[in-house]
Design an enzyme around this catalytic site. Sequence first.
Site, PDB file in Angstrom:
ATOM      1  CE  LYS A  13      35.095  32.077  86.662  1.00  0.00           C
ATOM      2  NZ  LYS A  13      34.418  30.855  86.909  1.00  0.00           N
ATOM      3  NE  ARG A  88      38.539  29.523  81.424  1.00  0.00           N
ATOM      4  CZ  ARG A  88      37.409  29.910  81.926  1.00  0.00           C
ATOM      5  NH1 ARG A  88      37.321  31.226  81.822  1.00  0.00           N
ATOM      6  NH2 ARG A  88      36.263  29.265  81.776  1.00  0.00           N
ATOM      7  NE  ARG A 127      25.600  29.572  84.405  1.00  0.00           N
ATOM      8  CZ  ARG A 127      27.095  29.541  84.273  1.00  0.00           C
ATOM      9  NH1 ARG A 127      27.510  30.815  84.865  1.00  0.00           N
ATOM     10  NH2 ARG A 127      27.577  28.826  83.643  1.00  0.00           N
ATOM     11  NE  ARG A 160      27.973  29.842  80.099  1.00  0.00           N
ATOM     12  CZ  ARG A 160      28.702  30.343  80.841  1.00  0.00           C
ATOM     13  NH1 ARG A 160      28.764  31.161  81.655  1.00  0.00           N
ATOM     14  NH2 ARG A 160      29.954  29.645  80.940  1.00  0.00           N
TER      15      ARG A 160
HETATM   16  P1  AP5 Z   1      28.323  32.448  88.297  1.00  0.00           P
HETATM   17  O1  AP5 Z   1      28.465  33.619  88.813  1.00  0.00           O
HETATM   18  O2  AP5 Z   1      27.669  32.584  86.641  1.00  0.00           O
HETATM   19  O3  AP5 Z   1      29.635  31.460  88.192  1.00  0.00           O
HETATM   20  P2  AP5 Z   1      30.999  31.732  87.212  1.00  0.00           P
HETATM   21  O4  AP5 Z   1      32.036  31.378  88.133  1.00  0.00           O
HETATM   22  O5  AP5 Z   1      30.733  32.925  86.411  1.00  0.00           O
HETATM   23  O6  AP5 Z   1      30.827  30.372  86.230  1.00  0.00           O
HETATM   24  P3  AP5 Z   1      30.961  30.282  84.694  1.00  0.00           P
HETATM   25  O7  AP5 Z   1      30.162  29.029  84.239  1.00  0.00           O
HETATM   26  O8  AP5 Z   1      30.580  31.644  84.139  1.00  0.00           O
HETATM   27  O9  AP5 Z   1      32.506  30.144  84.734  1.00  0.00           O
HETATM   28  P4  AP5 Z   1      33.420  29.828  83.612  1.00  0.00           P
HETATM   29  O10 AP5 Z   1      34.780  29.884  84.088  1.00  0.00           O
HETATM   30  O11 AP5 Z   1      33.159  28.255  83.197  1.00  0.00           O
HETATM   31  O12 AP5 Z   1      32.665  30.213  82.198  1.00  0.00           O
HETATM   32  P5  AP5 Z   1      33.283  31.318  81.366  1.00  0.00           P
HETATM   33  O13 AP5 Z   1      31.819  32.286  80.934  1.00  0.00           O
HETATM   34  O14 AP5 Z   1      34.397  32.118  82.131  1.00  0.00           O
HETATM   35  O15 AP5 Z   1      27.197  31.415  88.947  1.00  0.00           O
HETATM   36  C1  AP5 Z   1      26.929  30.040  88.717  1.00  0.00           C
HETATM   37  C2  AP5 Z   1      25.384  29.924  89.070  1.00  0.00           C
HETATM   38  O16 AP5 Z   1      25.548  29.725  90.520  1.00  0.00           O
HETATM   39  C3  AP5 Z   1      24.426  30.924  88.871  1.00  0.00           C
HETATM   40  O17 AP5 Z   1      23.302  30.278  88.841  1.00  0.00           O
HETATM   41  C4  AP5 Z   1      24.402  31.962  90.201  1.00  0.00           C
HETATM   42  O18 AP5 Z   1      23.079  32.353  90.280  1.00  0.00           O
HETATM   43  C5  AP5 Z   1      24.740  30.740  91.108  1.00  0.00           C
HETATM   44  N1  AP5 Z   1      25.356  31.360  92.323  1.00  0.00           N
HETATM   45  C6  AP5 Z   1      26.641  32.182  92.356  1.00  0.00           C
HETATM   46  N2  AP5 Z   1      27.042  32.354  93.441  1.00  0.00           N
HETATM   47  C7  AP5 Z   1      26.316  31.669  94.414  1.00  0.00           C
HETATM   48  C8  AP5 Z   1      26.165  31.351  95.574  1.00  0.00           C
HETATM   49  N3  AP5 Z   1      27.329  31.928  96.455  1.00  0.00           N
HETATM   50  N4  AP5 Z   1      25.547  30.851  96.465  1.00  0.00           N
HETATM   51  C9  AP5 Z   1      24.227  29.925  95.490  1.00  0.00           C
HETATM   52  N5  AP5 Z   1      24.151  30.199  94.169  1.00  0.00           N
HETATM   53  C10 AP5 Z   1      25.289  30.977  93.448  1.00  0.00           C
HETATM   54  O19 AP5 Z   1      33.908  30.672  80.151  1.00  0.00           O
HETATM   55  C11 AP5 Z   1      33.074  29.876  79.193  1.00  0.00           C
HETATM   56  C12 AP5 Z   1      33.968  29.255  78.049  1.00  0.00           C
HETATM   57  O20 AP5 Z   1      34.783  30.436  77.316  1.00  0.00           O
HETATM   58  C13 AP5 Z   1      35.260  28.404  78.497  1.00  0.00           C
HETATM   59  O21 AP5 Z   1      34.796  27.458  78.782  1.00  0.00           O
HETATM   60  C14 AP5 Z   1      36.124  28.706  77.409  1.00  0.00           C
HETATM   61  O22 AP5 Z   1      35.704  27.900  76.180  1.00  0.00           O
HETATM   62  C15 AP5 Z   1      35.924  30.076  76.996  1.00  0.00           C
HETATM   63  N6  AP5 Z   1      36.835  30.824  77.683  1.00  0.00           N
HETATM   64  C16 AP5 Z   1      36.461  31.875  78.571  1.00  0.00           C
HETATM   65  N7  AP5 Z   1      37.478  32.603  79.056  1.00  0.00           N
HETATM   66  C17 AP5 Z   1      38.657  31.873  78.584  1.00  0.00           C
HETATM   67  C18 AP5 Z   1      40.201  32.136  78.732  1.00  0.00           C
HETATM   68  N8  AP5 Z   1      40.644  33.105  79.505  1.00  0.00           N
HETATM   69  N9  AP5 Z   1      40.842  31.234  77.827  1.00  0.00           N
HETATM   70  C19 AP5 Z   1      40.435  30.364  76.866  1.00  0.00           C
HETATM   71  N10 AP5 Z   1      38.971  29.942  76.845  1.00  0.00           N
HETATM   72  C20 AP5 Z   1      38.294  31.079  77.669  1.00  0.00           C
HETATM   73 MG    MG Z   2      30.777  33.613  84.539  1.00  0.00          MG
END
Ligand code: AP5
Ligand code: MG
Length: 215
Positions: A13, A88, A127, A160
């Site tokens: 994402k 979410r 990552r 992270r």
């Molecule tokens: P990346 O693009 O970083 O993936 P991502 O989908 O953004 O993954 P996240 O881990 O950020 O998602 P998440 O939803 O768990 O975390 P968030 O920060 O939202 O890519 C991942 C890796 O793969 C990278 O190394 C990249 O280079 C590689 N990659 C990407 N695309 C690729 C491809 N096509 N081919 C090969 N490699 C590739 O949330 C974190 C925490 O915050 C949650 O756990 C929760 O505690 C809190 N939080 C956030 N939002 C909410 C909400 N709405 N409600 C409640 N709690 C929330």
């Molecule tokens: Mg992300």
Amino acid sequence: MNIILMGPPGAGKGTQAEMIKDRFPIPHISTGDIFRDAVDKGSELGQEAQKYMSSGQLVPDEITTGIVEERIAQSDCEQGFLLDGFPRTTAQAQALDQSLSRLGKKIDLAINIDVPNELLIERLSGRISCQECKRVYNLSYNPPQEQGKCDSCGGELVQRSDDRGETVAKRLEVYSQQTRPLLQYYGKQGLLFNIEGSCGSSQVFTDIQKKLESL
Ligand code: AP5
Ligand code: MG
């Protein structure tokens, strides 16, 4: 153009959001980034969010929805926005609909990036990101030129804290229990666009770009 980017942890994402905002000038709003920034600053919000993030749980809806509601009402969101990692839960999706309706807006598209669990685990374990400018790399798919150092700003590259084994497993479980059901929520409204996300990030972007240009 009001867009939601959905998909499990590690689906890409954040990676796609960076590419989308270069092509389509709308603000990228990532609730995860907002919480990590608050944690770095040691603010009250950060201290509260950290309690949940460190164990892979969701931050409570009432905290998260308030932040997004305020953010999408800002003037830079007038021409649209790209939500990453929000909503979410069903309660978040309903709260978003209510805020949008108050603002006279609506969601145009919910993009779901679909990637199998084995690949998600591999991506998350590889990552690393820059402590300074937050640029994201992957040790297998997109490594930096020099080990441990950001290509853009020379900052230190770190993992992270929620990308470690047990926490990743918890995040995937929370996703499948609380967030996956939202695909139906947007599917029923005819807003869902499913993308195969196992291929390289430029291929994924090409598919997203075509769809966004057709809106
Ligand atoms: P990346 O693009 O970083 O993936 P991502 O989908 O953004 O993954 P996240 O881990 O950020 O998602 P998440 O939803 O768990 O975390 P968030 O920060 O939202 O890519 C991942 C890796 O793969 C990278 O190394 C990249 O280079 C590689 N990659 C990407 N695309 C690729 C491809 N096509 N081919 C090969 N490699 C590739 O949330 C974190 C925490 O915050 C949650 O756990 C929760 O505690 C809190 N939080 C956030 N939002 C909410 C909400 N709405 N409600 C409640 N709690 C929330
Ligand atoms: Mg992300």
